[in-house]
Design a protein around this motif. Structure first.
Motif, PDB file in Angstrom:
ATOM      1  N   THR A 130       0.777  -1.238   0.002  1.00  0.00           N
ATOM      2  CA  THR A 130      -0.008   0.085   0.015  1.00  0.00           C
ATOM      3  C   THR A 130       0.921   1.249   0.043  1.00  0.00           C
ATOM      4  OG1 THR A 130      -0.174   0.199   2.611  1.00  0.00           O
ATOM      5  CG2 THR A 130      -1.850  -1.225   1.193  1.00  0.00           C
ATOM      6  N   ARG A 131       0.270   2.424  -0.281  1.00  0.00           N
ATOM      7  CA  ARG A 131       1.088   3.505   0.064  1.00  0.00           C
ATOM      8  C   ARG A 131       0.248   4.479   0.737  1.00  0.00           C
ATOM      9  NH1 ARG A 131       3.002   4.422  -6.190  1.00  0.00           N
ATOM     10  NH2 ARG A 131       4.884   2.946  -6.165  1.00  0.00           N
ATOM     11  N   ALA A 132       0.976   5.573   1.552  1.00  0.00           N
ATOM     12  CA  ALA A 132       0.432   6.319   2.251  1.00  0.00           C
ATOM     13  C   ALA A 132      -0.689   5.651   3.431  1.00  0.00           C
ATOM     14  CB  ALA A 132      -0.381   7.384   1.779  1.00  0.00           C
ATOM     15  N   ASP A 133      -1.570   5.989   3.856  1.00  0.00           N
ATOM     16  CA  ASP A 133      -2.449   5.386   4.889  1.00  0.00           C
ATOM     17  C   ASP A 133      -3.707   4.834   4.104  1.00  0.00           C
ATOM     18  OD1 ASP A 133      -1.023   5.905   6.994  1.00  0.00           O
ATOM     19  OD2 ASP A 133      -1.825   8.101   7.285  1.00  0.00           O
ATOM     20  N   ASP A 134      -3.611   4.476   2.868  1.00  0.00           N
ATOM     21  CA  ASP A 134      -4.668   4.097   1.888  1.00  0.00           C
ATOM     22  C   ASP A 134      -4.907   2.593   2.560  1.00  0.00           C
ATOM     23  OD1 ASP A 134      -6.413   4.166   0.009  1.00  0.00           O
ATOM     24  OD2 ASP A 134      -5.107   5.159  -1.055  1.00  0.00           O
ATOM     25  N   VAL A 135      -6.383   2.427   2.598  1.00  0.00           N
ATOM     26  CA  VAL A 135      -6.320   0.821   2.833  1.00  0.00           C
ATOM     27  C   VAL A 135      -6.453   0.027   1.495  1.00  0.00           C
ATOM     28  CG1 VAL A 135      -7.872   1.378   4.939  1.00  0.00           C
ATOM     29  CG2 VAL A 135      -9.023   1.338   2.757  1.00  0.00           C
ATOM     30  N   GLU A 136      -6.506   0.544   0.330  1.00  0.00           N
ATOM     31  CA  GLU A 136      -6.600  -0.059  -0.844  1.00  0.00           C
ATOM     32  C   GLU A 136      -5.146  -0.663  -0.994  1.00  0.00           C
ATOM     33  OE1 GLU A 136      -7.884   0.502  -5.409  1.00  0.00           O
ATOM     34  OE2 GLU A 136      -8.226   2.236  -3.882  1.00  0.00           O
ATOM     35  N   GLY A 137      -4.998  -1.719  -1.459  1.00  0.00           N
ATOM     36  CA  GLY A 137      -3.631  -2.215  -1.758  1.00  0.00           C
ATOM     37  C   GLY A 137      -3.561  -3.104  -2.962  1.00  0.00           C
ATOM     38  N   VAL A 138      -2.353  -3.444  -3.326  1.00  0.00           N
ATOM     39  CA  VAL A 138      -1.958  -4.409  -4.364  1.00  0.00           C
ATOM     40  C   VAL A 138      -1.318  -5.751  -3.993  1.00  0.00           C
ATOM     41  CG1 VAL A 138      -0.719  -4.513  -6.616  1.00  0.00           C
ATOM     42  CG2 VAL A 138      -1.722  -2.469  -6.068  1.00  0.00           C
ATOM     43  N   TYR A 139      -1.648  -6.858  -4.260  1.00  0.00           N
ATOM     44  CA  TYR A 139      -0.995  -7.894  -3.997  1.00  0.00           C
ATOM     45  C   TYR A 139       0.084  -8.251  -5.190  1.00  0.00           C
ATOM     46  CZ  TYR A 139      -4.357  -8.915  -0.296  1.00  0.00           C
ATOM     47  OH  TYR A 139      -4.908  -8.945   1.018  1.00  0.00           O
ATOM     48  N   LEU A 140       1.195  -8.844  -4.627  1.00  0.00           N
ATOM     49  CA  LEU A 140       2.496  -9.183  -5.302  1.00  0.00           C
ATOM     50  C   LEU A 140       2.790 -10.430  -5.059  1.00  0.00           C
ATOM     51  CD1 LEU A 140       4.327  -8.291  -7.819  1.00  0.00           C
ATOM     52  CD2 LEU A 140       5.707  -7.270  -5.869  1.00  0.00           C
ATOM     53  N   LYS A 141       2.860 -11.546  -5.861  1.00  0.00           N
ATOM     54  CA  LYS A 141       3.313 -12.813  -5.627  1.00  0.00           C
ATOM     55  C   LYS A 141       4.847 -12.844  -6.184  1.00  0.00           C
ATOM     56  CE  LYS A 141      -1.112 -15.318  -5.972  1.00  0.00           C
ATOM     57  NZ  LYS A 141      -2.022 -16.442  -6.662  1.00  0.00           N
ATOM     58  N   LEU A 142       5.603 -13.165  -5.245  1.00  0.00           N
ATOM     59  CA  LEU A 142       7.107 -13.530  -5.456  1.00  0.00           C
ATOM     60  C   LEU A 142       7.416 -14.898  -5.470  1.00  0.00           C
ATOM     61  CD1 LEU A 142       8.689 -10.439  -3.277  1.00  0.00           C
ATOM     62  CD2 LEU A 142       8.080 -10.476  -5.611  1.00  0.00           C
ATOM     63  N   PRO A 143       8.370 -15.523  -6.045  1.00  0.00           N
ATOM     64  CA  PRO A 143       9.032 -14.640  -7.196  1.00  0.00           C
ATOM     65  C   PRO A 143       8.091 -14.047  -8.403  1.00  0.00           C
ATOM     66  CG  PRO A 143       9.616 -16.999  -7.249  1.00  0.00           C
ATOM     67  CD  PRO A 143       8.794 -16.746  -6.263  1.00  0.00           C
ATOM     68  N   ALA A 144       8.410 -12.875  -8.785  1.00  0.00           N
ATOM     69  CA  ALA A 144       7.668 -12.557 -10.179  1.00  0.00           C
ATOM     70  C   ALA A 144       8.762 -11.796 -11.192  1.00  0.00           C
ATOM     71  CB  ALA A 144       6.815 -11.151  -9.413  1.00  0.00           C
ATOM     72  N   SER A 145       8.072 -11.778 -12.285  1.00  0.00           N
ATOM     73  CA  SER A 145       8.810 -11.298 -13.550  1.00  0.00           C
ATOM     74  C   SER A 145       8.690  -9.826 -13.476  1.00  0.00           C
ATOM     75  CB  SER A 145       8.280 -11.809 -14.752  1.00  0.00           C
ATOM     76  OG  SER A 145       6.873 -11.039 -15.049  1.00  0.00           O
ATOM     77  N   PRO A 146       9.859  -9.280 -14.138  1.00  0.00           N
ATOM     78  CA  PRO A 146       9.779  -7.733 -14.015  1.00  0.00           C
ATOM     79  C   PRO A 146       8.580  -7.145 -14.512  1.00  0.00           C
ATOM     80  CG  PRO A 146      11.929  -8.752 -14.996  1.00  0.00           C
ATOM     81  CD  PRO A 146      10.967  -9.728 -14.814  1.00  0.00           C
ATOM     82  N   VAL A 147       8.030  -7.761 -15.635  1.00  0.00           N
ATOM     83  CA  VAL A 147       6.728  -7.468 -15.989  1.00  0.00           C
ATOM     84  C   VAL A 147       5.419  -7.286 -14.773  1.00  0.00           C
ATOM     85  CG1 VAL A 147       4.696  -7.831 -17.679  1.00  0.00           C
ATOM     86  CG2 VAL A 147       7.128  -8.103 -18.451  1.00  0.00           C
ATOM     87  N   GLU A 148       5.577  -8.476 -14.197  1.00  0.00           N
ATOM     88  CA  GLU A 148       4.397  -8.489 -12.966  1.00  0.00           C
ATOM     89  C   GLU A 148       4.671  -7.577 -12.076  1.00  0.00           C
ATOM     90  OE1 GLU A 148       3.452 -13.236 -13.034  1.00  0.00           O
ATOM     91  OE2 GLU A 148       5.391 -12.680 -12.417  1.00  0.00           O
ATOM     92  N   ILE A 149       6.146  -7.314 -11.849  1.00  0.00           N
ATOM     93  CA  ILE A 149       6.341  -6.211 -10.650  1.00  0.00           C
ATOM     94  C   ILE A 149       6.010  -4.856 -11.127  1.00  0.00           C
ATOM     95  CG2 ILE A 149       8.259  -4.970  -9.612  1.00  0.00           C
ATOM     96  CD1 ILE A 149       9.594  -8.136  -9.430  1.00  0.00           C
ATOM     97  N   ALA A 150       6.292  -4.528 -12.431  1.00  0.00           N
ATOM     98  CA  ALA A 150       5.882  -3.313 -13.036  1.00  0.00           C
ATOM     99  C   ALA A 150       4.349  -2.886 -12.962  1.00  0.00           C
ATOM    100  CB  ALA A 150       6.456  -3.098 -14.406  1.00  0.00           C
ATOM    101  N   LYS A 151       3.685  -4.194 -13.257  1.00  0.00           N
ATOM    102  CA  LYS A 151       2.448  -3.892 -13.300  1.00  0.00           C
ATOM    103  C   LYS A 151       1.532  -3.673 -12.007  1.00  0.00           C
ATOM    104  CE  LYS A 151      -2.003  -6.322 -14.189  1.00  0.00           C
ATOM    105  NZ  LYS A 151      -2.810  -7.824 -14.492  1.00  0.00           N
TER     106      LYS A 151
END
Length: 115
Positions: free
Chosen positions: A7-28
């Protein structure tokens, strides 16, 4: 595998990132974070889901915007893909029994489970 909730700041909305990930998945994932908030200095891990149940608490202070930190997290995720349940239990105990002062310590401890 490790799944991070970012997440960023105090935002409750977030993004899930599964690792290991490709550079494209990380960029997305980071493009989705940019859509939520563009203040990269406030990017934080709110949760880390893995077979090592106490790992989340140790990863919450990792600065994923710092150069090389996502590479280290991906290396940890690759290492954890090779761990069986007994190794995960052992890793949980090793984390709690040692002084952990960052991602480098976590990686070092994950590599020394056989000792």
């Amino acid at each position: 595998m490790i799944t991070l909730n970012l997440t960023r700041a105090d935002d409750v909305e977030g993004v899930y990132l599964k690792l290991p990930a490709s550079p494209v998945e990380i960029a997305k994932a980071f493009a989705e974070l940019d859509a939520i908030n563009t203040d990269i200095s406030s990017t934080k891990i709110t949760e880390a889901i893995s077979n090592v149940y106490n790992l989340s608490g140790y990863l919450k202070n990792v600065d994923v915007e710092k150069s090389g930190e996502l590479d280290k997290l991906s290396a940890l995720a690759r290492k954890m893909q090779t761990m069986g349940r007994d190794s995960c239990y052992l890793f949980e105990g090793v984390l709690d029994a040692n002084s952990v002062n960052g991602l480098d310590d976590i990686l070092r401890l994950s590599e020394s489970l056989d000792e």
